[in-house]
Design a protein around this motif. Structure first.
Motif, mmCIF file in Angstrom:
data_model
loop_
_atom_site.group_PDB
_atom_site.id
_atom_site.type_symbol
_atom_site.label_atom_id
_atom_site.label_comp_id
_atom_site.label_asym_id
_atom_site.label_seq_id
_atom_site.Cartn_x
_atom_site.Cartn_y
_atom_site.Cartn_z
ATOM 1 N N ASP A 110 2.177 -8.259 -2.185
ATOM 2 C CA ASP A 110 0.992 -7.522 -2.643
ATOM 3 C C ASP A 110 1.230 -6.038 -2.372
ATOM 4 O O ASP A 110 1.410 -5.624 -1.224
ATOM 5 C CB ASP A 110 -0.233 -8.037 -1.852
ATOM 6 N N MET A 111 1.251 -5.248 -3.426
ATOM 7 C CA MET A 111 1.503 -3.811 -3.273
ATOM 8 C C MET A 111 0.358 -3.166 -2.483
ATOM 9 O O MET A 111 -0.791 -3.592 -2.589
ATOM 10 C CB MET A 111 1.623 -3.132 -4.646
ATOM 11 N N ASP A 112 0.680 -2.155 -1.741
ATOM 12 C CA ASP A 112 -0.340 -1.483 -0.922
ATOM 13 C C ASP A 112 -1.072 -0.425 -1.743
ATOM 14 O O ASP A 112 -0.422 0.450 -2.343
ATOM 15 C CB ASP A 112 0.325 -0.823 0.293
ATOM 16 N N ASP A 201 -0.004 -6.191 -9.362
ATOM 17 C CA ASP A 201 0.570 -5.869 -8.047
ATOM 18 C C ASP A 201 0.779 -7.064 -7.126
ATOM 19 O O ASP A 201 1.128 -6.900 -5.971
ATOM 20 C CB ASP A 201 -0.258 -4.771 -7.359
ATOM 21 N N LYS A 256 -1.044 -5.665 6.550
ATOM 22 C CA LYS A 256 -1.159 -4.606 5.547
ATOM 23 C C LYS A 256 -1.498 -3.293 6.212
ATOM 24 O O LYS A 256 -2.257 -3.310 7.165
ATOM 25 C CB LYS A 256 -2.278 -4.970 4.556
#
Ligand code: DCP
Ligand code: MG
Length: 656
Positions: A110-112, A201, A256
């Protein structure tokens, strides 16, 4: 909004915002230290008295009623019934446990702060500043600096500005995000050619083989993948690794941003992990389901699902119960879903040539019914309908229409087919046929092999015998979910699961959890931008009202006749905002927002109409789009002034 019992404060007293829980007050990653009460207060103050607020209140009342009903039902359960349900639950747990597969290793990436990170990458002057991508109407995302102020995705920009006056808001640019998304997908492809992308994403990557082939740990693969993504894109992502997709997604959120968390393929480790995991962390458990489970059964953690299994069986349907028990066991999808969709389905009839219109329409009705039945059998909904005609002189014509919503009922098919036929008449015909294409695969079992075994689980409620809920198939059409028109016949729904509760608990949540609703297998080069009109890749959304109802007539339509649906399961057809399918609540909020916007415009419109047509009743736009809601049906009060900007609209009562 939520019940005051869950708000932890005197929600109706001098701090009414304490019981005002919208999606905006739910913490996302990076929001742990946020002053939640301040956010609640500002969101409350800014929306108080608005149509949006009223809508929230109405939703809250519905949920509270469900909670009361379920509580009352619990109280009535006899010891005998409870032990019966315990037996059922125990058996089900054994069956589910038997399906556990610890041989696979899934990675969820999962992209930040994805959109915000892309904007910052392209404009480094934004670095370190609170930034959101979106508009004053709605934000798509916020960077971690902005999140500290409580700013988050799906929040209207004007509320976000109130929370964080220095917030920079940049408009989204989906081309850019798609470009970077493609770069990440090239990386995923090196690890798993059949990786599953669920949004621009996010992706699930099966790293079982690569770990085995390279004899490296999943931890090493996770680090390597994150590094490669950074090298290729300049963006960071967070990764979770677990034996199944449900857990992998939970894990990717733990560290995250720019972190990873590995859950080993070990039964004990999983059960320990699950024992304290709040249910809300699990994909598919949204705000309402969380409240129901907590306020009715005292379930807060995944483990408690198992402790309350008898009650879950007593109160919820097989789908919901299986989903809840699966969560309690830490189970999730392990096989890559095969997406083999039928391309089209057709039905035609040859008959003695006739130009009798009523006979032709009767035949068309028969064909529509046959087609609808066939589609129903395969659990399909389609959106391109083609009428085939053979004239008495054997000329063959085809006429097609592409719809904004997916349909499957005889009535819907016939309505659209009749329009096509009408345009061709008068004509003498000897054959008519209907073909449906551009399918949205609606049967859960088509995607996840696990589901097939769940179908056989029937709840036998002593008090309700085996009567099925009176749910119409249209009511199964809802927000982002796969649709199971057969569910009404196949499963016996507790009456307590009808309406909103159903909308909350199944099938969308259930399917979400197994990642079978929006899943598509992507390879770099596929169009993932949400712009391609391709049946296999396109899953439009249908607006769901607060009773969980939905169909083509009931879809949210704005004053220009623009209908709210999710283009390619991703982009709001009204404003172009992107909202991935997993954002169930955000999508609800988003459509509510458009509803508020529309109500506001209608109000202005009614004002003007009021002046012109005082004596003639005005058909309300709202009446057209919201068939049932009492509140929605109420005549809107006219107000002074012309068009009110949406932010002022949200604030209107304060100003009045
Ligand atoms: N998105 C959106 N509307 C929402 C939520 C998300 O348009 N309500 C878009 C913008 C996000 C992207 O989807 O950048 C990915 O969603 P995430 O929830 O993964 O959010 P982010 O990637 O922005 O942040 P993070 O994953 O770090 O929490
Ligand atoms: Mg993200």
């Amino acid at each position: 909004m939520a019940t005051s019992s869950s708000g932890g404060g005197n929600g109706d007293g001098d701090r009414p915002w304490q019981s005002y829980h919208t999606v905006y007050t739910n913490a996302k990653a990076g929001m742990d230290g946020v002053d939640k009460e301040r956010v609640q207060k500002i969101v409350y103050e800014m929306s108080k008295g608005s149509k949006y607020f009223e809508n929230e209140k109405r939703k809250e009342a519905t949920i509270n009623q469900k909670i009361e009903d379920l509580r009352a039902r619990c109280v009535l359960l006899t010891d005998e019934q409870i032990s019966f349900y315990q037996t059922v639950a125990d058996k089900r747990i054994i069956d589910l446990e038997a399906s556990r597969d610890l041989s696979k290793t899934w990675l969820h990436s999962d992209m930040d702060a994805f959109y915000a990170a892309v904007e910052t990458l392209e404009n480094p002057s934004l670095k370190g500043k609170p930034l959101a991508v979106g508009s004053m109407s709605m934000l798509c995302t916020a960077n971690y600096e902005a999140r500290k102020f409580g700013v988050r995705a799906a929040m209207p920009g004007f509320i976000a500005r109130k929370l964080c006056p220095d917030l920079i808001v940049v408009p989204p640019n989906f081309q850019k995000y798609t470009y970077y998304s493609e770069l990440t997908r090239k990386v995923f492809c090196n690890y798993d050619a059949d990786f599953i992308a669920t949004s621009l994403d996010e992706a699930y990557v099966n790293i079982t083989d690569i770990c085995n082939d390279k004899s490296v740990s999943s931890e090493q693969i996770a680090s390597e993948l994150r590094n490669t993504i950074y090298e290729q894109t300049g963006l960071t992502c967070s990764v979770g690794v677990a034996p199944n997709r449900l857990l992998a997604k939970v894990c990717s959120d733990i560290n995250k941003p720019n972190g990873q968390f590995i859950l080993p393929n070990d039964y004990k480790a999983i059960m320990t992990f699950i024992s304290s995991l709040p249910i809300r962390k699990v994909g598919g458990i949204g705000k309402v389901t969380e409240h129901l489970l907590r306020d009715v059964l005292g379930i807060n953690t995944c483990e408690q699902m198992l402790q309350k299994s008898a009650y879950l069986c007593a109160l919820f349907s097989e789908h919901s119960t299986d989903f809840f028990l699966s969560i309690g066991l830490g189970l999730g999808g392990t096989d890559t879903p095969q997406h083999k969709l039928r391309k089209s389905m057709s039905c035609e009839r040859t008959f003695a040539a006739t130009e009798d219109e009523s006979a032709l329409f009767q035949k068309l009705a028969d064909i529509a019914e046959a087609l609808s039945n066939d589609m129903h059998e395969e659990g399909l909904c389609g959106r391109t309908l083609t009428l085939k005609l053979k004239t008495s002189s054997f000329e063959v014509r085809t006429r097609a229409t592409s719809l904004h919503t997916y349909i499957h009922s005889k009535e819907d098919i016939l309505a659209h087919a009749s329009k096509l036929l009408k345009a061709e008449l008068p004509l003498s015909l000897r054959l008519m046929g209907l073909r449906m294409s551009q399918f949205y695969d609606v049967k859960p079992g088509h995607h996840d092999p696990m589901q097939k075994t769940l179908k056989n689980f029937i709840i036998k409620d002593a008090s309700q015998s085996t009567s099925c809920g009176s749910y119409s198939s249209d009511q199964h059409l809802r927000n982002g979910a796969n649709i199971d028109p057969s569910a009404a016949e196949e499963s016996c729904l507790s009456k307590y699961e009808s309406g909103h509760l159903m909308a909350v608990c199944e099938p969308e949540d259930y399917q979400q959890s197994n990642q079978i609703a929006p899943v598509k297998v992507c390879r770099p080069g596929n169009d993932a931008s949400g712009t391609k009109d391709n049946a296999d890749e396109c899953v439009p959304q249908v607006h769901v009202d607060n009773e969980g109802r939905s169909n083509s007539e009931q879809s949210l339509t704005n004053q220009n006749g623009k209908m709210l649906w999710w283009i390619d399961d991703y982009i709001c057809s009204v404003c172009g905002a992107e909202l991935p399918p997993c954002f169930i609540e955000e999508r609800q909020e988003h459509s509510d927002y458009h509803l508020a916007e529309m109500l506001q415009k209608e109000e202005s419109l009614n004002n003007r109409r009021g002046l012109l047509q005082r004596e003639r009743p005005v058909v309300s736009l709202v009446d057209k789009i919201r068939p049932v809601g009492d509140v929605a049906r109420k005549k809107l009060k006219t107000s002074k002034g012309k068009f009110i900007p949406i932010d002022a609209f949200f604030n209107r009562s304060k100003k009045d």
